[in-house]
Design a protein around this motif. Structure first.
Motif, PDB file in Angstrom:
ATOM      1  N   SER A 109       1.636   5.664  -7.675  1.00  0.00           N
ATOM      2  CA  SER A 109       3.013   5.666  -7.172  1.00  0.00           C
ATOM      3  C   SER A 109       3.312   4.358  -6.447  1.00  0.00           C
ATOM      4  O   SER A 109       4.364   3.745  -6.655  1.00  0.00           O
ATOM      5  N   ALA A 110       2.390   3.914  -5.612  1.00  0.00           N
ATOM      6  CA  ALA A 110       2.572   2.634  -4.920  1.00  0.00           C
ATOM      7  C   ALA A 110       2.578   1.482  -5.918  1.00  0.00           C
ATOM      8  O   ALA A 110       3.380   0.549  -5.804  1.00  0.00           O
ATOM      9  N   ALA A 111       1.694   1.532  -6.903  1.00  0.00           N
ATOM     10  CA  ALA A 111       1.642   0.466  -7.911  1.00  0.00           C
ATOM     11  C   ALA A 111       2.963   0.378  -8.685  1.00  0.00           C
ATOM     12  O   ALA A 111       3.453  -0.718  -8.969  1.00  0.00           O
ATOM     13  N   LEU A 112       3.539   1.523  -9.001  1.00  0.00           N
ATOM     14  CA  LEU A 112       4.815   1.517  -9.718  1.00  0.00           C
ATOM     15  C   LEU A 112       5.917   0.881  -8.877  1.00  0.00           C
ATOM     16  O   LEU A 112       6.701   0.064  -9.360  1.00  0.00           O
TER      17      LEU A 112
ATOM     18  N   THR B 108       0.831  -1.205   0.000  1.00  0.00           N
ATOM     19  CA  THR B 108       0.000   0.000   0.000  1.00  0.00           C
ATOM     20  C   THR B 108       0.871   1.263   0.000  1.00  0.00           C
ATOM     21  O   THR B 108       2.050   1.210   0.347  1.00  0.00           O
ATOM     22  N   PRO B 109       0.290   2.399  -0.349  1.00  0.00           N
ATOM     23  CA  PRO B 109       1.054   3.647  -0.261  1.00  0.00           C
ATOM     24  C   PRO B 109       1.574   3.915   1.154  1.00  0.00           C
ATOM     25  O   PRO B 109       2.696   4.401   1.320  1.00  0.00           O
ATOM     26  N   GLN B 110       0.778   3.575   2.171  1.00  0.00           N
ATOM     27  CA  GLN B 110       1.206   3.795   3.551  1.00  0.00           C
ATOM     28  C   GLN B 110       2.454   2.975   3.871  1.00  0.00           C
ATOM     29  O   GLN B 110       3.341   3.432   4.578  1.00  0.00           O
ATOM     30  N   PHE B 111       2.512   1.756   3.357  1.00  0.00           N
ATOM     31  CA  PHE B 111       3.688   0.920   3.593  1.00  0.00           C
ATOM     32  C   PHE B 111       4.920   1.542   2.941  1.00  0.00           C
ATOM     33  O   PHE B 111       5.969   1.657   3.567  1.00  0.00           O
ATOM     34  N   TRP B 112       4.792   1.950   1.686  1.00  0.00           N
ATOM     35  CA  TRP B 112       5.956   2.511   0.978  1.00  0.00           C
ATOM     36  C   TRP B 112       6.415   3.821   1.598  1.00  0.00           C
ATOM     37  O   TRP B 112       7.604   4.128   1.593  1.00  0.00           O
ATOM     38  N   SER B 113       5.505   4.588   2.156  1.00  0.00           N
ATOM     39  CA  SER B 113       5.914   5.859   2.766  1.00  0.00           C
ATOM     40  C   SER B 113       6.518   5.662   4.150  1.00  0.00           C
ATOM     41  O   SER B 113       7.143   6.570   4.680  1.00  0.00           O
ATOM     42  N   SER B 114       6.366   4.473   4.723  1.00  0.00           N
ATOM     43  CA  SER B 114       6.871   4.224   6.074  1.00  0.00           C
ATOM     44  C   SER B 114       8.378   4.006   6.124  1.00  0.00           C
ATOM     45  O   SER B 114       8.979   4.123   7.181  1.00  0.00           O
ATOM     46  N   GLY B 115       8.993   3.627   5.007  1.00  0.00           N
ATOM     47  CA  GLY B 115      10.427   3.379   4.986  1.00  0.00           C
ATOM     48  C   GLY B 115      10.827   2.037   5.574  1.00  0.00           C
ATOM     49  O   GLY B 115      11.991   1.803   5.858  1.00  0.00           O
ATOM     50  N   ARG B 116       9.860   1.127   5.757  1.00  0.00           N
ATOM     51  CA  ARG B 116      10.171  -0.183   6.330  1.00  0.00           C
ATOM     52  C   ARG B 116      10.917  -1.089   5.363  1.00  0.00           C
ATOM     53  O   ARG B 116      11.473  -2.093   5.763  1.00  0.00           O
ATOM     54  N   GLU B 117      10.917  -0.746   4.107  1.00  0.00           N
ATOM     55  CA  GLU B 117      11.602  -1.549   3.093  1.00  0.00           C
ATOM     56  C   GLU B 117      12.295  -0.590   2.125  1.00  0.00           C
ATOM     57  O   GLU B 117      11.747   0.455   1.797  1.00  0.00           O
TER      58      GLU B 117
END
Length: 162
Positions: free
Chosen positions: A114-117, A52-61
């Motif tokens: 953005s998340a999909a990309l 999800t976008p929230q995951f990608w914005s978290s910086g966990r990966e």
């Protein structure tokens, strides 16, 4: 692991909402349901799966090497996006946006695309390729209805991804 975390999360939410575990007259612990003036009338949780976008914005990966954190949306998706979004908007900022709820369908589109990309570059088996995502975003810019439909399709793919 999830079976342990879920009960802990429920207990935490109950405690923070004014509901708690309290000893009963029999001496055993039990749930006492009480209302609290601070308790909200609803509980809203945004999906935070690993695509999800929230995951990608978290910086966990780490982000895929093909798309640096400071990449601008217009450079990644094309200059046609400059008509809808500010020139300095980065992919990271697009995934961090929270104006997609009740806001413009174009905000939803940029956030989900953005998340999909990022998923297309980093998740084998993601239903879209990077080029498909870029093309679909440009096609969706023609109208509010097209943008809303495409944003929803990307959202579904992002939330279904593992």
């Amino acid at each position: 692991m999830a079976t342990v975390l879920l009960p802990l999360a429920v207990i935490y939410l109950l405690g923070s909402a004014g509901l708690g575990v309290q000893a009963t007259s029999s001496g055993r612990e039990g749930l006492r349901l009480t209302t609290d003036a601070r308790m909200p009338g609803y509980l809203y949780v945004r999906p935070t799966g690993r695509c999800t976008p929230q995951f990608w914005s978290s910086g966990r990966e780490p982000w895929p090497n093909m798309v640096p954190l400071d990449s601008s949306v217009s450079k990644v998706f094309g200059s046609m996006l400059l008509e809808r979004y500010e020139p300095g908007l980065t992919l990271l900022e697009a995934t961090q946006r929270n104006d997609d709820i009740g806001g413009s369908v174009f905000f939803k589109l940029v956030k989900q695309s953005s998340a999909a990309l990022l998923n297309a570059y980093s998740r084998p088996g993601f239903p879209y390729t990077a080029w498909e995502i870029k093309s679909l975003v440009l096609e969706a810019l023609i109208s509010d209805a097209a943008a809303a439909l495409q944003a929803e399709q990307f959202k579904q793919a992002n939330e279904a991804c593992h």
